[in-house]
Design an enzyme around this catalytic site. Sequence first.
Site, PDB file in Angstrom:
ATOM      1  N   CYS A  81       0.806  -1.223   0.000  1.00  0.00           N
ATOM      2  CA  CYS A  81       0.000   0.000   0.000  1.00  0.00           C
ATOM      3  C   CYS A  81       0.838   1.272   0.000  1.00  0.00           C
ATOM      4  CB  CYS A  81      -0.920   0.015   1.218  1.00  0.00           C
ATOM      5  SG  CYS A  81      -2.041  -1.396   1.337  1.00  0.00           S
ATOM      6  N   HIS A 140      -1.099   6.657   2.409  1.00  0.00           N
ATOM      7  CA  HIS A 140      -1.073   5.430   3.206  1.00  0.00           C
ATOM      8  C   HIS A 140      -2.063   5.470   4.365  1.00  0.00           C
ATOM      9  CE1 HIS A 140       0.133   1.647   4.698  1.00  0.00           C
ATOM     10  NE2 HIS A 140       0.768   2.111   5.748  1.00  0.00           N
TER      11      HIS A 140
END
Length: 483
Positions: A81, A140
């Site tokens: 991610c 994030h």
Amino acid sequence: MLDRRRFLELSLPVLASQACSTMTEPAVEPPQPNVLFLGVDDLNTWLGCMGSNPQSRTPNIDRLATRSVVFHNAHCQAPICGPSRASLMSGYLPSTTGIYGQIQDKDLRTASPETGATPFLPEWFGQNGYHTMAVGKLFHQHAPEGAFVESGGRVAGFGPRPPQRMQWDRRGTSTDWGPFPETDEEMPDFRTAEWAVERLQREYDKPFFLGAGFLRPHVPWHVPKKWFDMFPPDTLRMPPYQPGDQDDVPEISRRLHALPMMPTADWAIESGQWKAIVQAYLACVAFVDAQIGKVLDALAASPHADSTYVVLWGDHGYHIGEKNRFAKHSLWEEATRTPLLIAGPGIAPGVTRKPAGLIDLYPTLLDLCCLPMNPSNEGHSLRPVLNDPAAADWPHVALTTYGRNNHGVRDERHRYIRYEDGAEELYDHEDDIHEWNNIAGNPTHKEIRDRLAAHLPEVNARWSEKSVYDYNQYLTEHRKRNL
């Protein structure tokens, strides 16, 4: 600021392939284009419109696909991610910034000279006259301070979670599955959709960039029971899996891709849990599709419907048993390939298998919205493919990096992987879509290897000290060796 004459051209499909022109200023100027930017966490290609899993139920994303160019060969720049989103939002490759692992949003501006020197994607829009808004997970966590003018924030973590783990309780992962909680309203994605819907009902005195980041199907695979009930386990077919598949890959590949805290397909078969995991993943995808549907409905009912580009993307893919793993974290197809749909003024619906990267979204959106290009972008505008999905002269590949100097290169037919020690993998998707047969050692394929290797980055920056990765002991040691 936007050249309105160029947007008129984009609004007319017959002229969509043209650049800004010097045509006569119209008596009534069209509105400037908006951007609706929809990110989905850990979403693989199990969508109806992508055909990877015929059991999936994604009517809303499929409806968007009917007016989009659907990229069937789009890939992340990192199969995790944090670095994937850092690359997308900054326009830099992980190999340029050294952001190979998870990173806090607050550290992005100081993580590398590159990310400190150039505006992130929404900031570029804001500096060129756009009202920028965001809710949910886009970077994030949510977004660095100041990246968006207006923020709806994000509920921390990936809950809600039951009081105790249901099926899987290993340190180092949130992986678990089963019906929870009782109602959709308890899910953060429900609130993300509500926030975005409300913003789409407003009127604005300038064009807007609205980002909405959805959490599911990120683990834990928990959504209310009604979504699980859509997929009776006895009706489900399992993804393709070949025991011993990794016998022909280099040792470094096995070490790099090892995730001892995650389930394996062998375990799922022995425990009888594979169907339950597939059911849970499909349920999470169906749930998030419904939330996205609310946002798309709100756009369709708004005065912005005809002047808004819609981009739907996943930050990377996810193995659901393929390659004996339930995880992202790999340089193989299931982890790097992700959905990418682009719709809007002047874009005729179509399907393309031209390789694309998420890093291409930054320059593409600037191009579509007629904003000044950011010369630091390392991606390429996808406008030629949007204009012509067959795009015979498209020369680019998709590059994915997993840790320092481990890269995957994807063109229309092949996947080539080279590791830090020079070991290689090569797969021919024309007759090996599951990547079960590593043909890198076959000397007849030298020309293919050399051609794809030419796309490997020349720079492999050292790990940024702000970029950490604690899921895998091998990678942790690898990072320390290369600081």
